[in-house]
Design a protein around this motif. Structure first.
Motif, PDB file in Angstrom:
ATOM      1  N   VAL A   4       1.109  -1.613  -0.069  1.00 39.91           N
ATOM      2  CA  VAL A   4       0.088  -0.046  -0.105  1.00 39.91           C
ATOM      3  C   VAL A   4       0.564   1.289  -0.040  1.00 39.91           C
ATOM      4  CG1 VAL A   4      -1.743  -0.939   1.022  1.00 39.91           C
ATOM      5  CG2 VAL A   4      -0.174   0.085   2.566  1.00 39.91           C
ATOM      6  N   ASP A   5       0.441   2.604  -0.171  1.00 39.51           N
ATOM      7  CA  ASP A   5       1.241   3.662  -0.577  1.00 39.51           C
ATOM      8  C   ASP A   5       1.009   4.466   0.755  1.00 39.51           C
ATOM      9  OD1 ASP A   5      -1.421   4.852  -0.845  1.00 39.51           O
ATOM     10  OD2 ASP A   5      -1.476   5.346  -2.621  1.00 39.51           O
ATOM     11  N   ARG A   6       1.231   5.906   0.765  1.00 41.35           N
ATOM     12  CA  ARG A   6       0.936   6.642   2.928  1.00 41.35           C
ATOM     13  C   ARG A   6       0.120   6.524   2.704  1.00 41.35           C
ATOM     14  NH1 ARG A   6       5.265  10.831   0.742  1.00 41.35           N
ATOM     15  NH2 ARG A   6       4.497  12.092   2.276  1.00 41.35           N
ATOM     16  N   LEU A   7      -1.127   6.550   1.818  1.00 39.88           N
ATOM     17  CA  LEU A   7      -2.999   7.111   1.773  1.00 39.88           C
ATOM     18  C   LEU A   7      -3.206   5.339   1.928  1.00 39.88           C
ATOM     19  CD1 LEU A   7      -3.200   9.950  -0.194  1.00 39.88           C
ATOM     20  CD2 LEU A   7      -2.281   9.921   1.715  1.00 39.88           C
ATOM     21  N   GLY A   8      -2.645   4.608   1.942  1.00 41.89           N
ATOM     22  CA  GLY A   8      -3.287   2.973   2.747  1.00 41.89           C
ATOM     23  C   GLY A   8      -3.826   3.175   0.964  1.00 41.89           C
ATOM     24  N   ARG A   9      -3.181   3.271   0.083  1.00 41.06           N
ATOM     25  CA  ARG A   9      -3.775   2.305  -1.414  1.00 41.06           C
ATOM     26  C   ARG A   9      -3.266   1.259  -2.156  1.00 41.06           C
ATOM     27  NH1 ARG A   9      -4.063   8.524  -3.992  1.00 41.06           N
ATOM     28  NH2 ARG A   9      -2.325   8.655  -2.811  1.00 41.06           N
ATOM     29  N   PRO A  10      -3.671   0.270  -1.644  1.00 41.07           N
ATOM     30  CA  PRO A  10      -2.993  -0.279  -2.812  1.00 41.07           C
ATOM     31  C   PRO A  10      -2.937  -0.801  -3.870  1.00 41.07           C
ATOM     32  CG  PRO A  10      -5.372  -1.370  -2.550  1.00 41.07           C
ATOM     33  CD  PRO A  10      -5.822   0.053  -1.789  1.00 41.07           C
ATOM     34  N   LEU A  11      -1.818  -1.267  -4.233  1.00 37.12           N
ATOM     35  CA  LEU A  11      -2.090  -1.161  -6.380  1.00 37.12           C
ATOM     36  C   LEU A  11      -2.069  -1.919  -7.190  1.00 37.12           C
ATOM     37  CD1 LEU A  11       0.235  -0.286  -8.593  1.00 37.12           C
ATOM     38  CD2 LEU A  11       1.921  -1.964  -7.451  1.00 37.12           C
ATOM     39  N   GLY A  12      -3.009  -1.451  -7.336  1.00 37.73           N
ATOM     40  CA  GLY A  12      -4.115  -3.430  -7.961  1.00 37.73           C
ATOM     41  C   GLY A  12      -4.545  -2.959  -9.596  1.00 37.73           C
ATOM     42  N   SER A  13      -4.026  -1.844 -10.039  1.00 40.98           N
ATOM     43  CA  SER A  13      -3.920  -1.462 -11.757  1.00 40.98           C
ATOM     44  C   SER A  13      -3.350  -1.135 -12.454  1.00 40.98           C
ATOM     45  CB  SER A  13      -5.873  -1.550 -12.394  1.00 40.98           C
ATOM     46  OG  SER A  13      -5.930  -0.057 -12.227  1.00 40.98           O
ATOM     47  N   LEU A  14      -2.484  -0.876 -13.662  1.00 42.90           N
ATOM     48  CA  LEU A  14      -2.237  -0.479 -14.851  1.00 42.90           C
ATOM     49  C   LEU A  14      -2.658  -0.127 -15.885  1.00 42.90           C
ATOM     50  CD1 LEU A  14       1.063   0.142 -14.706  1.00 42.90           C
ATOM     51  CD2 LEU A  14       1.817  -2.235 -15.521  1.00 42.90           C
ATOM     52  N   ARG A  15      -2.530   0.884 -15.659  1.00 45.05           N
ATOM     53  CA  ARG A  15      -2.502   1.164 -17.929  1.00 45.05           C
ATOM     54  C   ARG A  15      -1.207   1.192 -18.261  1.00 45.05           C
ATOM     55  NH1 ARG A  15      -7.914   5.039 -16.885  1.00 45.05           N
ATOM     56  NH2 ARG A  15      -8.463   3.300 -15.428  1.00 45.05           N
ATOM     57  N   ILE A  16      -0.871   0.949 -19.795  1.00 48.41           N
ATOM     58  CA  ILE A  16      -0.751   0.721 -19.767  1.00 48.41           C
ATOM     59  C   ILE A  16      -0.406   1.387 -21.525  1.00 48.41           C
ATOM     60  CG2 ILE A  16       1.874  -1.132 -21.530  1.00 48.41           C
ATOM     61  CD1 ILE A  16       1.044  -3.067 -19.408  1.00 48.41           C
ATOM     62  N   SER A  17       0.744   2.381 -21.984  1.00 49.01           N
ATOM     63  CA  SER A  17       0.147   3.136 -23.006  1.00 49.01           C
ATOM     64  C   SER A  17       1.301   2.432 -23.971  1.00 49.01           C
ATOM     65  CB  SER A  17       0.858   4.657 -22.719  1.00 49.01           C
ATOM     66  OG  SER A  17       0.822   5.073 -24.321  1.00 49.01           O
ATOM     67  N   VAL A  18       0.865   1.771 -25.254  1.00 48.12           N
ATOM     68  CA  VAL A  18       1.996   1.046 -26.172  1.00 48.12           C
ATOM     69  C   VAL A  18       2.270   2.543 -27.303  1.00 48.12           C
ATOM     70  CG1 VAL A  18       0.724  -1.304 -26.228  1.00 48.12           C
ATOM     71  CG2 VAL A  18      -0.464   0.603 -27.555  1.00 48.12           C
ATOM     72  N   THR A  19       1.526   3.115 -27.176  1.00 50.28           N
ATOM     73  CA  THR A  19       2.517   4.241 -28.317  1.00 50.28           C
ATOM     74  C   THR A  19       2.063   5.522 -27.926  1.00 50.28           C
ATOM     75  OG1 THR A  19       2.441   4.957 -30.268  1.00 50.28           O
ATOM     76  CG2 THR A  19      -0.115   4.454 -29.792  1.00 50.28           C
ATOM     77  N   ASP A  20       2.607   6.621 -28.191  1.00 45.24           N
ATOM     78  CA  ASP A  20       2.282   8.212 -28.024  1.00 45.24           C
ATOM     79  C   ASP A  20       1.389   8.797 -29.139  1.00 45.24           C
ATOM     80  OD1 ASP A  20       4.915   7.805 -28.985  1.00 45.24           O
ATOM     81  OD2 ASP A  20       4.784  10.025 -28.406  1.00 45.24           O
ATOM     82  N   ARG A  21       1.681   8.236 -30.308  1.00 47.91           N
ATOM     83  CA  ARG A  21       1.031   8.840 -31.717  1.00 47.91           C
ATOM     84  C   ARG A  21      -0.630   8.891 -31.456  1.00 47.91           C
ATOM     85  NH1 ARG A  21       5.755   9.626 -35.592  1.00 47.91           N
ATOM     86  NH2 ARG A  21       7.568   8.938 -33.755  1.00 47.91           N
ATOM     87  N   CYS A  22      -1.155   8.750 -32.639  1.00 46.35           N
ATOM     88  CA  CYS A  22      -2.795   8.817 -32.671  1.00 46.35           C
ATOM     89  C   CYS A  22      -3.166   9.216 -33.502  1.00 46.35           C
ATOM     90  CB  CYS A  22      -3.215   9.845 -31.612  1.00 46.35           C
ATOM     91  SG  CYS A  22      -5.235   9.331 -31.417  1.00 46.35           S
ATOM     92  N   ASN A  23      -3.891   8.875 -34.505  1.00 45.28           N
ATOM     93  CA  ASN A  23      -4.730   9.106 -35.966  1.00 45.28           C
ATOM     94  C   ASN A  23      -6.127   9.986 -35.499  1.00 45.28           C
ATOM     95  OD1 ASN A  23      -6.274   7.510 -34.958  1.00 45.28           O
ATOM     96  ND2 ASN A  23      -6.328   5.328 -35.731  1.00 45.28           N
ATOM     97  N   LEU A  24      -5.796  10.670 -34.495  1.00 47.39           N
ATOM     98  CA  LEU A  24      -6.851  11.687 -34.586  1.00 47.39           C
ATOM     99  C   LEU A  24      -6.571  13.068 -33.645  1.00 47.39           C
ATOM    100  CD1 LEU A  24     -10.979   9.219 -33.244  1.00 47.39           C
ATOM    101  CD2 LEU A  24      -9.415  10.819 -35.260  1.00 47.39           C
ATOM    102  N   ARG A  25      -7.120  14.036 -33.760  1.00 46.39           N
ATOM    103  CA  ARG A  25      -6.674  15.608 -32.650  1.00 46.39           C
ATOM    104  C   ARG A  25      -7.770  15.305 -31.845  1.00 46.39           C
ATOM    105  NH1 ARG A  25      -3.155  13.005 -33.991  1.00 46.39           N
ATOM    106  NH2 ARG A  25      -0.728  14.171 -35.034  1.00 46.39           N
ATOM    107  N   CYS A  26      -8.627  14.961 -30.608  1.00 51.22           N
ATOM    108  CA  CYS A  26      -9.292  15.638 -30.449  1.00 51.22           C
ATOM    109  C   CYS A  26      -9.112  17.386 -29.488  1.00 51.22           C
ATOM    110  CB  CYS A  26      -9.616  14.960 -29.205  1.00 51.22           C
ATOM    111  SG  CYS A  26      -9.931  13.252 -29.628  1.00 51.22           S
ATOM    112  N   THR A  27     -10.345  17.939 -29.457  1.00 51.73           N
ATOM    113  CA  THR A  27      -9.633  19.502 -29.528  1.00 51.73           C
ATOM    114  C   THR A  27      -9.172  19.350 -27.478  1.00 51.73           C
ATOM    115  OG1 THR A  27     -11.770  19.676 -28.712  1.00 51.73           O
ATOM    116  CG2 THR A  27     -11.051  20.574 -30.472  1.00 51.73           C
ATOM    117  N   TYR A  28      -9.755  18.657 -26.542  1.00 50.28           N
ATOM    118  CA  TYR A  28      -9.155  18.483 -25.411  1.00 50.28           C
ATOM    119  C   TYR A  28      -8.397  17.622 -24.780  1.00 50.28           C
ATOM    120  CZ  TYR A  28     -11.549  13.191 -26.284  1.00 50.28           C
ATOM    121  OH  TYR A  28     -11.979  12.599 -26.222  1.00 50.28           O
ATOM    122  N   CYS A  29      -7.251  16.950 -25.540  1.00 45.02           N
ATOM    123  CA  CYS A  29      -6.366  16.217 -25.436  1.00 45.02           C
ATOM    124  C   CYS A  29      -4.917  16.229 -26.588  1.00 45.02           C
ATOM    125  CB  CYS A  29      -6.017  14.331 -26.118  1.00 45.02           C
ATOM    126  SG  CYS A  29      -5.324  13.558 -25.443  1.00 45.02           S
TER     127      CYS A  29
END
Ligand code: SAM
Ligand code: SF4
Ligand code: SF4
Length: 340
Positions: A4-29
């Motif tokens: 657990v971290d300093r706030l007692g939160r476990p390490l439970g999930s992981l997001r893995i980015s496989v590329t930084d490239r994108c075929n869209l250009r969303c206005t918010y991203c």
């Protein structure tokens, strides 16, 4: 013993980015004209990604989500899915995609063992899609959702970022679309993450406003509860249709956050808002063993006290978080590098 971290939160999930490239250009991203990309040689190979996933799984990670950039732009992604599906301890393997390339890839991804699929879709109007995403690709995304259903994906999720004045008039139509597709729509508040250089408080459609719009069209909405560490709160309409709201901006949920993120070049970020991360590519390529990597991760997670979205909530004069000049110097600060 659970890590657990300093706030007692476990390490439970992981997001893995496989590329930084994108075929869209969303206005918010990705609203800028030009971007600085991660050097290709720095991208983790599939073997390196799986080696890290094994270490994380050994420390308690049960959920892995592939993201990007646009993950379907990474060549041979189903091969990676198959490799990750074989990692002991990973119970849930998911993918978030903009759907543009999904029609062609859905069958292979399903066959490879991908369990859950989230497709981002902000509008059902073609001209608006072009304005919001920078490309005329609504038909491809809709075909991708159809293809995913037909190859056997169930419980598909549709993620919609709601921007005031741009697509907040489509909230009800998107709920109806989700009902028709047997997919759960999750409305996401516009976040002031790195890369959201057009963000303003006025553009945020709050959880309260989203709920009001849905209640005005469909009548009573019932909270479903049972959220756990999930970012979305879920609700149900009288006819059984469900939907979710991810209120990261107005009602953040850092207290239960068990997520870490790895960028495509192997930087581990312990919060979407973190200014810096821990480089895992270096140690991996230096030949560190699984135990040595696990020790590194353990020390880092034990020291974690991030609550980025909650801190932003209390920031005075909340404006764009990171200026373009800083993003250009360090693309790791970008949402499209971190994965959503
Ligand atoms: N390209 C893929 C996609 O769009 O689904 C995966 C990566 S994208 C960064 C992951 C999610 O982040 C998407 O659902 C997207 O809508 C969300 N996102 C990006 N920028 C955001 C922002 N400023 N506020 C809220 N959500 C955002
Ligand atoms: Fe849009 Fe996803 Fe690409 Fe960002 S990474 S521009 S959210 S499709
Ligand atoms: Fe987790 Fe950071 Fe998001 Fe809070 S802001 S929920 S700590 S990733």
């Amino acid at each position: 013993m659970t890590l657990v971290d300093r706030l007692g939160r476990p390490l439970g999930s992981l997001r893995i980015s496989v590329t930084d490239r994108c075929n869209l250009r969303c206005t918010y991203c990705m609203p800028e004209k030009e971007y600085v990309w991660l050097p290709r040689a720095s991208l983790l190979s599939f073997e390196e990604i799986v080696a890290l996933a094994r270490v994380f799984a050994g420390l308690g990670v049960e959920k892995v989500r592939l993201t990007g950039g646009e993950p379907l732009q990474r060549a041979e992604l189903p091969v990676l899915v198959e490799m990750l599906a074989g990692v002991a301890g990973i119970r849930e393997l998911a993918l978030t995609t903009n759907g543009v390339l999904l029609a062609d890839r859905a069958a292979d991804l399903h066959a490879a063992g991908l369990g859950r699929l989230t497709v981002s879709l902000d509008t059902l109007k073609a001209d608006r899609f072009r304005a919001l995403a920078g490309r005329d690709a609504l038909p491809q995304v809709l075909a991708g959702i159809e293809a995913a259903r037909s190859v056997g994906f169930v419980g598909i999720k549709i993620d919609t970022v709601v921007l005031r004045g741009d697509n907040d008039d489509e909230i009800g139509d998107l709920v109806a679309f989700g009902r028709e597709m047997k997919a759960e729509v999750r409305f996401i508040e516009y976040m002031d993450v790195g890369g959201a250089t057009r963000w303003s408080e006025e553009k945020v459609t709050s959880r309260a406003a989203i709920l009001a719009a849905i209640a005005a069209r469909f009548g009573e909405v019932k909270p479903l509860g049972g959220r756990g560490s999930a970012p979305a709160e879920r609700w149900e309409l009288a006819d059984g249709t469900t939907f979710g709201i991810i209120a990261s901006t107005t009602e953040p949920f850092c207290g239960a956050c068990d997520r870490g993120r790895i960028t495509a070049d192997g930087m581990w970020l312990q919060c979407l808002y973190a200014r810096a991360g821990l480089d895992l590519r270096g140690p991996l390529r230096d030949g560190k063993s699984g135990d040595e990597l696990a020790a590194l991760l353990t020390t880092a997670w034990r020291g974690r006290a991030d609550r980025g979205a909650e801190e932003r909530l209390h920031a005075a004069n909340r404006e764009v978080l990171i200026p373009v000049s800083a993003l250009k110097k360090d693309p790791h600060l970008e949402m499209h590098t971190r994965g959503g």
